[in-house]
Design an enzyme around this catalytic site. Structure first.
Site, PDB file in Angstrom:
ATOM      1  N   TYR A 140       0.859  -1.250   0.040  1.00 36.22           N
ATOM      2  CA  TYR A 140       0.028   0.080  -0.075  1.00 36.22           C
ATOM      3  C   TYR A 140       0.825   1.169   0.037  1.00 36.22           C
ATOM      4  CZ  TYR A 140       1.569  -0.289   4.864  1.00 36.22           C
ATOM      5  OH  TYR A 140       2.253  -0.422   6.130  1.00 36.22           O
ATOM      6  N   GLU A 142       3.807   3.209   2.681  1.00 28.88           N
ATOM      7  CA  GLU A 142       4.567   3.391   3.966  1.00 28.88           C
ATOM      8  C   GLU A 142       3.920   3.588   5.214  1.00 28.88           C
ATOM      9  OE1 GLU A 142       8.825   4.445   1.708  1.00 28.88           O
ATOM     10  OE2 GLU A 142       7.762   6.175   2.624  1.00 28.88           O
ATOM     11  N   ASP A 257      -9.930  -7.907   5.139  1.00 30.26           N
ATOM     12  CA  ASP A 257      -8.418  -8.183   5.018  1.00 30.26           C
ATOM     13  C   ASP A 257      -7.767  -8.185   6.351  1.00 30.26           C
ATOM     14  OD1 ASP A 257      -6.102  -8.536   3.764  1.00 30.26           O
ATOM     15  OD2 ASP A 257      -5.441  -6.317   3.523  1.00 30.26           O
TER      16      ASP A 257
END
EC number: 2.7.11.30
Length: 430
Positions: A140, A142, A257
């Site tokens: 995605y 940092e 998720d």
């Protein structure tokens, strides 16, 4: 002859009434010829009464309209002053050196919706954060530890290809009631320009222990601590899954998720659930399923068999909750492996570590979970502890092949709370 009658009648009235009667007659508002000689005063009084009444009604209407405009302007001004006041309050609090972000987010000085700070204040906070160190990287983008007036915050910087996840998390945090001890605390979201490029920031509470994945690699657990982590994570999941009705309510949310990397460990050794970029929302009232517009899929290692077989009912919200339960059972397994029983404990390993590669493909997971119908091996030593044997049974009930047969998040929460009753305060074993 008519004019003579009119003149005779008007001559009997006092001068003001005589003038008014002649004016009304000239305008056609009265008929002098039809006025009986014996009632000249009564007919003259009717327009005299109606005139002031009509004028008064007009004045009242104009006054009401003016008052409405004034109040509307005042309300707009109060709204602007409120947002500016909140920003000023935050700045003032930070100058005093207090840890105020959490207090402000939970207090009445915010919007009251549990959705964090107003947009104006979010932008103010985002522009005052100084990035200190990178604490994590992923597909995605940092995660950085940042400083805002001396207080640590977490800054998740999304990559440009994952803009939909940033937008989805921002949308969910700003529209629903997510203030909960076991959900990662949202502070602000902003699209900011740094180093001549546009960055997508999501600013949240900072937890120095990091993710549960990181924590379990560093620490072994006593059973009391293991249950503390499990109960708190279950509380967060149950809060996501439940729909709260009312004007300050929230829709039901499925995470989609869930994994140990998306569960953070707080300083009080409780868990909170993070990363809502793939979340779906559902409201019973409208029966509308909001799945967002994100093409990204979840983490393959944690996918339920119905997802791997591509047989999940995408039009049924319960289906998404059932996939969360499968994944939650895997998180419990990770916790259980690091729990000491009779002096024995195992190294940290991710689920299915012994049957798939480090970065398993979709087909790798499908073969193990769907074709071979394997589930992670539960350590035999858990059976020696009455509490952990209950935890082991719960995992099995999270992994039923039939999705509808799996436990609910609320049932998991209540069972774990029952197991943890009477346990001593947890401690970390190094």
């Amino acid at each position: 002859m008519q004019m003579k009658v009119l003149c005779d009648e008007t001559m009997t009235l006092d001068p003001p009434r005589r003038t008014l009667l002649m004016l009304l007659t000239a305008l056609g508002l009265t008929q002098a010829t039809q006025t009986p000689p014996e009632q000249p005063q009564e007919d003259g009084q009717l327009p005299l009464i109606l005139g002031p009444v009509l004028a008064l009604l007009v004045l009242v209407a104009l006054g009401a309209l003016g008052l409405w405009h004034v109040r509307r302007r005042q309300e707009k001004q109060r709204g602007l002053n409120s947002e500016l006041g909140e920003s000023s309050l935050i700045l003032k609090a930070s100058e005093q050196g207090d840890s105020m972000l959490g207090d402000l987010l939970d207090s009445d000085c915010t919007t009251g919706s549990g959705s964090g700070l107003p947009f104006l204040v979010q932008r103010t906070v985002a522009r005052q954060v100084a990035l200190v160190e990178c604490v994590g990287k992923g597909r995605y983008g940092e995660v950085w530890r940042g400083l805002w007036h001396g207080e640590s915050v977490a800054v998740k910087i999304f990559s440009s290809r994952d803009e939909q996840s940033w937008f989805r998390e921002t949308e969910i945090y700003n529209t629903v009631l997510l203030r909960h001890d076991n959900i990662l605390g949202f502070i602000a979201s902003d699209m900011t320009s740094r180093n001549s490029s546009t960055q997508l920031w999501l600013i949240t509470h900072y937890h120095e222990h990091g993710s549960l994945y990181d924590f379990l690699q560093r620490q072994t657990l006593e059973p009391q601590l293991a249950l503390r982590l499990a109960v708190s994570a279950a509380c967060g999941l149950a809060h996501l899954h439940v729909e709260i009705f009312g004007t300050q309510g929230k829709p039901a949310i499925a995470h989609r998720d869930l994994k140990s990397r998306n569960v953070l460990v707080k300083s009080n050794l409780q868990c909170c659930i993070a990363d809502l970029g793939l979340a779906v929302m559902h409201s019973q009232g409208s029966d509308y399923l909001d799945i967002g517009n994100n093409p990204r899929v979840g983490t393959k290692r944690y996918m339920a068999p119905e997802v791997l077989e591509e047989q999940i009912r995408t039009d049924c919200f319960e289906s998404y909750k059932w996939t969360d339960i499968w994944a939650f059972g895997l998180v419990l397994w990770e916790i259980a492996r690091r729990t000491i029983v009779n002096g024995i404990v195992e190294d940290y390993r991710p689920p299915f570590y012994d049957v798939v590669p480090n970065d398993p493909s979709f087909e790798d997971m499908k073969k193990v979970v769907c074709v071979d119908q394997q589930t992670p091996t539960i350590p035999n030593r858990l059976a020696a502890d009455p509490v952990l044997s209950g935890l082991a049974q719960m995992m099995r009930e999270c992994w039923y092949p039939n999705p509808s047969a799996r436990l609910t998040a609320l049932r998991i929460k209540k069972t774990l709370q029952k197991l943890s009753n009477g346990l001593q305060k947890p401690k970390v074993i190094h």
